[in-house]
Design an enzyme around this catalytic site. Sequence first.
Site, PDB file in Angstrom:
ATOM      1  N   GLU A   1     -26.510 -49.236 -56.460  1.00 19.41           N
ATOM      2  CA  GLU A   1     -27.393 -50.125 -55.692  1.00 19.41           C
ATOM      3  C   GLU A   1     -27.197 -51.515 -56.264  1.00 19.41           C
ATOM      4  O   GLU A   1     -27.738 -51.852 -57.316  1.00 19.41           O
ATOM      5  CB  GLU A   1     -28.854 -49.671 -55.850  1.00 19.41           C
ATOM      6  CG  GLU A   1     -29.155 -48.311 -55.255  1.00 19.41           C
ATOM      7  CD  GLU A   1     -29.312 -48.354 -53.732  1.00 19.41           C
ATOM      8  OE1 GLU A   1     -29.521 -49.438 -53.165  1.00 19.41           O
ATOM      9  OE2 GLU A   1     -29.206 -47.275 -53.111  1.00 19.41           O
TER      10      GLU A   1
ATOM     11  N   CYS B   1     -33.423 -58.185 -54.862  1.00 21.15           N
ATOM     12  CA  CYS B   1     -32.039 -57.948 -54.426  1.00 21.15           C
ATOM     13  C   CYS B   1     -31.851 -58.208 -52.946  1.00 21.15           C
ATOM     14  O   CYS B   1     -30.802 -58.674 -52.521  1.00 21.15           O
ATOM     15  CB  CYS B   1     -31.629 -56.527 -54.767  1.00 21.15           C
ATOM     16  SG  CYS B   1     -32.716 -55.293 -54.041  1.00 21.15           S
TER      17      CYS B   1
END
Length: 437
Positions: free
Chosen positions: A214, A248
């Site tokens: 991720e 993010c």
Amino acid sequence: MTSATLSAQELVSLQRRFFRTGQTKSLPYRIEALKRLRRGIEDYQTRILAALRADLNKSEAEGFHTEIRLVLGELDYTLEHLEEWAAPRVVPTSSQIPDGVSRIHPEPYGVTLVIAPWNYPFQLAFSPLVGAISAGNTAVLKPSELTPNVSKISAQLIAECFPQEFVAAMEGEVETSTELLREKFDYIFFTGSTPVGKVVMRAAAEHLTPTTLELGGKSPSIVHLDADLKKTAQSLVRGKFLNAGQTCVAPDYLLVHEDVREALVQEIKLEIADKHGEDVLSNPDFPHIVNERNFDRLSRFLQDGKALIGGRSVREQLLIEPTLLEGIDWESPVMQEEIFGPILPMMTYTDLDDVLEKIVDRPKPLALYLFTRDQEVQNLVLNTVSFGGGCVNETLLHMSSHELPFGGVGESGMGSYHGRQSFETFSHHKSMLVRGV
Ligand code: NAD
């Protein structure tokens, strides 16, 4: 004995021995473990929020909604559905094998490793852990050393909830990750930067360990001619300045149609003042930048272009104002790496095709946000650009749905999780054909 007293090698072999007893494969065992974790999080809530305040100056409301609530939601959703997910699934069998039955059996990988980053240090450690436990694995969690208070409280919470042969936290710096990555795990789930993702994948390749990465990247926001500018500004400000831009999936940069640029800037200005106050630097609840290294990196971007909004910073408090930059082009330094701070560079366009070409020329983003009511424009963008996931006329919210697998593509990552997908990610799917039944 706590995990800190064991080496990575000792911890992994302890967990492997435990996994082989088969206890974690029992559904009641997993359900009880998830319930224990839920109770533990509730008991620790005040301490977790205090740690988030100490490490990142997250307010109690922000800490609860963006970290604890999301993990509790994952736990509840998993507890509600686990029995159904874990059951073998019967699928059709070829008519040439009339006495055959075909089934897919989800089974745990075994000993798993979860490496977490610092920006949502609680959520991004414990959400994957819910997946690992629900699928029947053991797990070692490596929290981020850059948020030491959350790291410590996470390790305490885990030690209180679980025996270390089942779930353990191993705190430490990069060396600790390196030591862990030398071991053979059966699955690695990493959240962090793209460069470190490559390190993790190289280490995993040594053991042929399957891995979820991720990662991050530069997520564009496109505001088209017909967008509802007030709602767009609300959504952009919420998405970009949450956790001071250290998210993010935050909009990394803004592409706005030339004709609505002026009006959008005004709306963004009003929205920042409304949500964060006229003087954000004296807002006691605005999160700070995680450390001096990142503060200095971000400060250099403040020299790029011209600040239309914000632009001030205070190094002693690691604070940077929500900032909108113009006078930026695709070659500007701020456009060369993920920003990961409260700085939003803006560029204008007149031809959407040109902009899409530029985006497609670059690494595939983790997220993309498009503001338009025009269905054709929506289709064009969706069909032209590859990205992890995103929203139309919204930011961030795709990642809060249990029904939408969350993850990147290309340089923004591989694999996905959340909701059922977390269970699937941490499970091997064993295909069985049984004859003579
Ligand atoms: P990072 O890659 O520096 O660190 C993440 C973890 O890896 C930490 O636990 C750290 O100790 C460990 N680590 C660091 N260097 C290592 C090395 N050389 N070898 C082995 N392990 C190492 O990332 P970060 O700064 O903590 O987080 C910020 C990045 O994470 C941003 O790029 C952001 O976009 C990304 N991110 C992605 C998601 C997502 O869900 N896709 C979520 C949050 C953050």
